[in-house]
Write an enzyme that holds these catalytic residues in place. Sequence first.
Site, PDB file in Angstrom:
ATOM      1  N   LEU A 105      53.715  43.032  38.017  1.00 56.59           N
ATOM      2  CA  LEU A 105      53.527  41.834  37.179  1.00 56.59           C
ATOM      3  C   LEU A 105      53.102  42.306  35.798  1.00 56.59           C
ATOM      4  O   LEU A 105      52.018  42.859  35.626  1.00 56.59           O
ATOM      5  CB  LEU A 105      52.473  40.921  37.820  1.00 56.59           C
ATOM      6  CG  LEU A 105      52.781  40.517  39.277  1.00 56.59           C
ATOM      7  CD1 LEU A 105      51.596  39.774  39.896  1.00 56.59           C
ATOM      8  CD2 LEU A 105      54.047  39.678  39.377  1.00 56.59           C
ATOM      9  N   LYS A 119      49.744  44.642  27.835  1.00 56.43           N
ATOM     10  CA  LYS A 119      48.584  45.368  28.361  1.00 56.43           C
ATOM     11  C   LYS A 119      49.006  46.691  29.012  1.00 56.43           C
ATOM     12  O   LYS A 119      48.264  47.672  29.004  1.00 56.43           O
ATOM     13  CB  LYS A 119      47.869  44.490  29.394  1.00 56.43           C
ATOM     14  CG  LYS A 119      46.563  45.102  29.883  1.00 56.43           C
ATOM     15  CD  LYS A 119      45.821  44.195  30.812  1.00 56.43           C
ATOM     16  CE  LYS A 119      44.519  44.848  31.247  1.00 56.43           C
ATOM     17  NZ  LYS A 119      43.767  44.016  32.183  1.00 56.43           N
ATOM     18  N   GLN A 182      59.652  36.034  33.425  1.00 62.80           N
ATOM     19  CA  GLN A 182      59.158  34.836  34.084  1.00 62.80           C
ATOM     20  C   GLN A 182      59.428  33.643  33.173  1.00 62.80           C
ATOM     21  O   GLN A 182      59.761  33.806  31.988  1.00 62.80           O
ATOM     22  CB  GLN A 182      57.688  34.972  34.464  1.00 62.80           C
ATOM     23  CG  GLN A 182      56.688  34.980  33.352  1.00 62.80           C
ATOM     24  CD  GLN A 182      55.269  35.218  33.875  1.00 62.80           C
ATOM     25  OE1 GLN A 182      54.693  36.251  33.624  1.00 62.80           O
ATOM     26  NE2 GLN A 182      54.697  34.250  34.571  1.00 62.80           N
ATOM     27  N   HIS A 215      51.606  33.989  38.052  1.00 64.88           N
ATOM     28  CA  HIS A 215      52.515  34.870  38.791  1.00 64.88           C
ATOM     29  C   HIS A 215      53.204  34.199  39.977  1.00 64.88           C
ATOM     30  O   HIS A 215      54.122  34.762  40.567  1.00 64.88           O
ATOM     31  CB  HIS A 215      51.838  36.174  39.217  1.00 64.88           C
ATOM     32  CG  HIS A 215      50.427  36.036  39.697  1.00 64.88           C
ATOM     33  ND1 HIS A 215      50.085  35.240  40.763  1.00 64.88           N
ATOM     34  CD2 HIS A 215      49.276  36.621  39.270  1.00 64.88           C
ATOM     35  CE1 HIS A 215      48.770  35.329  40.963  1.00 64.88           C
ATOM     36  NE2 HIS A 215      48.255  36.149  40.068  1.00 64.88           N
ATOM     37  N   ASN A 243      49.657  43.628  40.474  1.00 67.55           N
ATOM     38  CA  ASN A 243      49.380  43.555  39.034  1.00 67.55           C
ATOM     39  C   ASN A 243      49.487  44.956  38.447  1.00 67.55           C
ATOM     40  O   ASN A 243      48.973  45.915  39.030  1.00 67.55           O
ATOM     41  CB  ASN A 243      47.951  43.028  38.793  1.00 67.55           C
ATOM     42  CG  ASN A 243      47.764  41.631  39.333  1.00 67.55           C
ATOM     43  OD1 ASN A 243      48.731  40.943  39.638  1.00 67.55           O
ATOM     44  ND2 ASN A 243      46.524  41.205  39.483  1.00 67.55           N
ATOM     45  N   LYS A 388      40.257  45.468  33.880  1.00 65.91           N
ATOM     46  CA  LYS A 388      40.248  44.213  33.115  1.00 65.91           C
ATOM     47  C   LYS A 388      39.400  44.334  31.852  1.00 65.91           C
ATOM     48  O   LYS A 388      39.552  43.563  30.912  1.00 65.91           O
ATOM     49  CB  LYS A 388      39.669  43.073  33.972  1.00 65.91           C
ATOM     50  CG  LYS A 388      40.395  42.827  35.292  1.00 65.91           C
ATOM     51  CD  LYS A 388      41.732  42.178  35.086  1.00 65.91           C
ATOM     52  CE  LYS A 388      42.430  41.859  36.392  1.00 65.91           C
ATOM     53  NZ  LYS A 388      43.864  41.565  36.212  1.00 65.91           N
TER      54      LYS A 388
END
Length: 500
Positions: A105, A119, A182, A215, A243, A388
Amino acid sequence: VIYLSKAGMAEFQEKLRLQHETSMHKELEKLLATAKGAEQEISKKDFEGFKNLFHRFLQVKGPSVKWDKIHKPPEDLIHPYDKIKAQVLPDSVAASLNKLVVVKLNGGLGTSMGCKGPKSVISVRNENTFLDLTVHQIEHLNKTFNVDVPLVLMNSFNTDEDTKKILQKYTHHRVHIHTFNQSRYPRINKESLLPVAKDLGVHGDHGDAWYPPGHGDIYASFYNSGLLDQLIAAGKEYIFVSNIDNLGATVDLFILNHLMTQPKDKRCEFIMEVTDKTRADVKGGTLIQYDDKLRLLEIAQVPKAHVDEFKSVTKFKIFNTNNLWISLAAIKRLHEQNAMDMEIIVNPKTLDGGLNVIQLETAVGAAIKAFDNALGVNVPRSRFLPVKTSSDLLLVMSNLYSLDAGSLTMSKKREFPSTPHVKLGSSFTKVHDFLMRFESIPDMLELDHLTVSGDVTFGKNVSLKGTVIIIANHGDRIDIPAGAVLENKIVSGNLRILDH
């Protein structure tokens, strides 16, 4: 004052719903009229999905679960990883790998860590990005077993262009890389329940009128892209989805073998990897038994009166890592039957100009209830290593982990397998600032807990052990000198190392 009967109230609400739906459809048609050719076709497919979600959103009445119907999952549906790992891998493991596709993802931006672009291109270890590590892992599998496990990236309109440019550097690697986008859905004005967008543009001032819808959109967008059918035709049977920022989510041969060797009449279509909750994970979604099906329960679905119970580590002991193994044929079947029925997540946002909007999202794991013979596998914590924040980044850059063929594993020199609790203050939030504050990453092999707050820098070859708390008050600065060993120490006030 007019008092409506219950039936009259229901009729009034139904009229209101129809009104909102009709107005939304008209606005979407206007937006479509501003596009041409391929863009119009893609937007049309996206809008079909959005209309379906919006329709369901207007129908929702009250919480999606009844608390008294929630049960702990039966033990035979949550398989312990230790038992799975005790099985000897057969020679056919290469044949199983040839039926696998790895999906990452890749829709998120690095903005929360102060970075521009996707990212996945943030450097996390020895100048390797999330994407580099993923490619190295899969290439290593393909070479070791002489197989063809492709990598598929689910991008969003935020990350697609930059990602495609970066992918050129992997041309000579032994990995076939595919991408699909997506969907792109319009943000909804909270008051009028109409789209904020005035045209289909996503750049400049128009950017915040659109969003990628979580997602859970993977099923529809994967199907719509044509890639799902292409992979099925190539003999692929399962995807392993995770992820891209979870560095623990590598292809596990034991789970793959477990999936492939289920009895034919009980062929498993969905495995969710779960792991034991700690106090840091109390908000994570958990697996429950509901109406005789495994189901994902997220904190947003929990009635307010039961939130504390949901967060309890004693009642709900496991949480979803979002590492999922899913049958491609089942995705195709369920999508064509429109049978996924994922709970809607209503995500409120405030745009830069102060406008309150909502975005409707779904979560990939929420579809578990639609798949046949779904299982949970209780995996070690090492398979959940998300990055994160800069605090997470410090852990994965340190000597706590060793890097081999793109995979991070806990160093054998660490005496206990748990990761230290690290909390870096706001001066470390952005990756650039974080890197400026460390001349080199400290030795953390014997660290239990680290809290750093304020203007703090670290010299070379610092060693942190036990519990270390460093607090520079406002206006103060603390420079931890090169070679310092801090063991069970609290450092506060002002400590500056000045050049002379």
